[in-house]
Each structure stands twice: as C-alpha cells, then as structure tokens.
Design a protein around this motif. Sequence first.
Motif, PDB file in Angstrom:
ATOM      1  N   LEU A 105       1.065  -1.041   0.067  1.00 23.71           N
ATOM      2  CA  LEU A 105       0.055   0.088   0.011  1.00 23.71           C
ATOM      3  C   LEU A 105       0.925   1.239  -0.101  1.00 23.71           C
ATOM      4  O   LEU A 105       1.600   1.405   0.919  1.00 23.71           O
ATOM      5  CB  LEU A 105      -0.926  -0.097   1.303  1.00 23.71           C
ATOM      6  N   ALA A 106       0.673   2.102  -1.091  1.00 22.26           N
ATOM      7  CA  ALA A 106       1.610   3.083  -1.020  1.00 22.26           C
ATOM      8  C   ALA A 106       0.674   4.519  -1.031  1.00 22.26           C
ATOM      9  O   ALA A 106      -0.015   4.676  -2.149  1.00 22.26           O
ATOM     10  CB  ALA A 106       2.328   3.257  -2.414  1.00 22.26           C
ATOM     11  N   ALA A 107       0.480   5.020   0.091  1.00 24.27           N
ATOM     12  CA  ALA A 107      -0.395   6.289   0.192  1.00 24.27           C
ATOM     13  C   ALA A 107       0.401   7.567   0.390  1.00 24.27           C
ATOM     14  O   ALA A 107       1.196   7.960   1.010  1.00 24.27           O
ATOM     15  CB  ALA A 107      -1.037   6.168   1.509  1.00 24.27           C
ATOM     16  N   PHE A 108       0.835   8.181  -1.011  1.00 20.08           N
ATOM     17  CA  PHE A 108       1.600   9.382  -1.274  1.00 20.08           C
ATOM     18  C   PHE A 108       0.888  10.609  -0.573  1.00 20.08           C
ATOM     19  O   PHE A 108      -0.070  10.452  -0.303  1.00 20.08           O
ATOM     20  CB  PHE A 108       1.978   9.354  -2.503  1.00 20.08           C
ATOM     21  N   ASP A 109       1.909  11.573  -0.498  1.00 21.62           N
ATOM     22  CA  ASP A 109       1.269  12.865  -0.127  1.00 21.62           C
ATOM     23  C   ASP A 109       1.402  13.900  -1.427  1.00 21.62           C
ATOM     24  O   ASP A 109       2.024  13.556  -2.367  1.00 21.62           O
ATOM     25  CB  ASP A 109       2.163  13.485   1.266  1.00 21.62           C
ATOM     26  N   HIS A 110       0.750  14.978  -1.377  1.00 19.38           N
ATOM     27  CA  HIS A 110       1.019  16.168  -2.408  1.00 19.38           C
ATOM     28  C   HIS A 110       0.726  15.753  -3.677  1.00 19.38           C
ATOM     29  O   HIS A 110       1.117  16.508  -4.546  1.00 19.38           O
ATOM     30  CB  HIS A 110       2.782  16.517  -2.350  1.00 19.38           C
ATOM     31  N   GLU A 111      -0.384  14.809  -3.898  1.00 13.89           N
ATOM     32  CA  GLU A 111      -0.801  14.533  -5.301  1.00 13.89           C
ATOM     33  C   GLU A 111      -1.549  15.701  -5.795  1.00 13.89           C
ATOM     34  O   GLU A 111      -1.243  16.114  -7.061  1.00 13.89           O
ATOM     35  CB  GLU A 111      -1.726  13.417  -5.063  1.00 13.89           C
TER      36      GLU A 111
END
Length: 423
Positions: free
Chosen positions: A252-258
């Motif tokens: 699970l890759a939950a990125f910021d700043h999209e």
Amino acid sequence: MTDHIADFARFITASPSSYHAAAEVARRLDEAGFERLDEAAAWNSTPGGRYIVRDGAVIAWLQPEASTPTTPFRVLGAHTDSPGFKLKPSPTTGRLGWLQAGVEIYGGPLLNSWLDRELELAGRLALRDGTEVLVRTGPFLRIPQLAIHLDRSVNDELKLDRQRHVQPVWGVGDAREADLLGELAAMAGVDRDDVAGYDLLTADTQEPRRFGRDDAFFAAGRMDNLSSVYAGLVALLKAHSAGANAEHISVLAAFDHEELGSQSRSGASGPILDDVLTRIGESLGSTRSQQKQAYAASWCLSADAGHAVHPNYAERHDVANQPFAGDGVLLKINANQRYATDAAGAALVARLAASSGADYQTFVSNNTVPCGSTIGPLTATRLGMRTVDVGVPLLSMHSAREMVHVDDAVALAELAGAFFAGA
C-alpha cells in the motif's frame, strides 16, 4: 455494508490532514501487528507486515515466507492529501475588529463550497528539538460570505478573489495583540516558543453521514482521495489476516502532495516508493538486474477518485461513457496517458472484478473538457511497472464535502482485496 461505511466514516473523521491520515493508517497497522521501520536504520528480510511513515505518506507491505530476489510486487497507489487552504507564515491577520487567519490555497478546491462552513486547522507542528506533534483545532474558522443585501448580483455571478475573499475569521479583537500560532501551540500542549515550523491545513468539521433513499449515498470531506487509501488499507489488512500470498509482495503506497503535482520527497514523483521497494529487494539479496525482473512482473493499481455523470451537467461528460453512481468502480482511460490504463490493465481489472464480484465501469473524458491525472502515469514512468487507473465515482469532487454511492465505496475495497489476493 453498514459496518464498512461506518468505519470509513471513522477513518475520514480521524484524518483531517495528510499527516493525520498517515498517523491513522499507522495506528491501524500497529493494531494488526505490523512493524514500523526506521528509514535511517538497516532492514532485514524477515517475513511479515511492515511499514514506514514519511511526513504525510505511508508505505506498508506484506512480505511472504517464500519471497525471493525476483518476487514481484502488487502496489496499490493512492494519496493522503486533499484540496483546501494552508496556513501562511505570519498567520495572524485581521481588520475592523475581526481576527483572521492568513491562508494560501492548497491545490484546486471548489472555492465556493468552503464558504459559511465551520472549519478546523489540522496538521503538524515542528519543534526546535526536531520532534513533531500533530494538532487539530476542531471547529475554529469560518469563511463568511457577503450577504445578498450587499451584493444583489451574487446569484448571477459569484467571483471570489483568491487573496481578499477567502481569509477565514477565528475571533474578534486587535490582530496586533493576538497570536494564532500561540493558540495552536496551546492546543497541542507545547510551548509557543518551541514551535519552529508548521504544516497546517483547513478541513470541514461536519460529520460524514449517509443519506438519500435507502441511505444509498455517503457524504464527507476528503474522499478524494481517502476513499482509495481506506480501500487499500482494508484490503491489505484482510490479506494480512489471511496470510501473505507467496507469489508477490503486497504494497500500500499512500503518497502525499498529489493535489500539488506529487513533486516532493513524499509524493509519487519523488523517490519514496522506489526507495522502499529497492530496500525490500536488497534485504532479500536482489541485484539491480533482479530488481528489474521483479518490476517487470509487477503491477500497480493506481486508485484515485473520478467523476460520476452529473445529472445537471450531462453535456460535460462523454456521450457513450457516463458512469453512474452505484454501478461500480471506475476503470479510468485516457488516450494521452493522463491515466495509465492500457489494454493489459483493462484485462487485469476484468479479472479482479470477476474474482471479487465487484462491479466496474469505464470512464473517459469529454474531448472538450481537460482531463486531470493521477499518480498512475508517474509510477509507471519512474518504475516501468505495469499500471492501471481505477477509483470511485464522486459528485462534487474537490468540494469541502463530496458524495459517493455506498456500493461503489465497498466495490473498490473488494477489487483491492482481489488485487492483493493475486487474482
């Protein structure tokens, strides 16, 4: 259904900022027995569930017993941030007896939807000793709209100046004698003089809730894109409880700043996912060539909210592809690769749907309406990994309060579960 949506509501309520969302994901992973790793320390290859938190991003994974240097990955990519307003430096402003907060627009919010709502500030305070604390104010701010009596044309044309008209009020008094940051420090239980920096954003404080005929709809803030973060987390925890699949490593890759374009150390254009996958491979003894073998056999399911057909603006949608609320997950397609879906990705989603029983439908933009993008093309470009774009159909995307059909929210979690199960 009822339990899933109720827990989704709790997840959203606990996640007023990307930093809170990352903390809530971490809390739930801890409860499930995942191990939090320090990026500055060495990692080992012991099987099991692990995760890292980098600012407002979380990467979590399940490493099965039979992992080898060429074991492929199944990555579900999402993002933790949502549009709104971010607190500026020197945040205490005001005039004419009103105390106001100086804010900068974050991403692309639907500005008028933020008017006349009780808002909170939420995020992190960075202290001089290098530690960080999370803070949230609860109902504290409001961007008041001008009364119709003072602007008779407001229902014909509402035009908001992005500097003058969106500064919220939070009290009365002399701005020269007030200190908003001091108020926030007190709420966090830290000394005002110890605060050296902050990342604080607005969030709507109205509780999520179901509504409509048969309670078929669900309204809340930040479903773009907490809907995908939550679905991916539910699927990963389900895979963990069932035992990790021996044929791939679930991530699970939950990125910021999209919402800003993903160009940060915790965004999808940054190094975070490659950093983690490389270190997992190295802990298994993989060479660079073997890592490329693993990537070539891997998949990324890029999950981000999309648009349901709008009954009042049907002309803004493609005439032959009009996704309906309640008809399932969106398979998002764009000829110019604003979404990463291709024929192979469409076939994967068909298999996942058949395996899980989740409904899905296609989405493509009207040629005259510019298409947004997701982390999908970024991940495909950076890693060379096969990628497909999906998401739940929303109305009022980027509003302070968005809406989804409950069946679609559940379907995304089911599809994600099949993805991690290896279908």
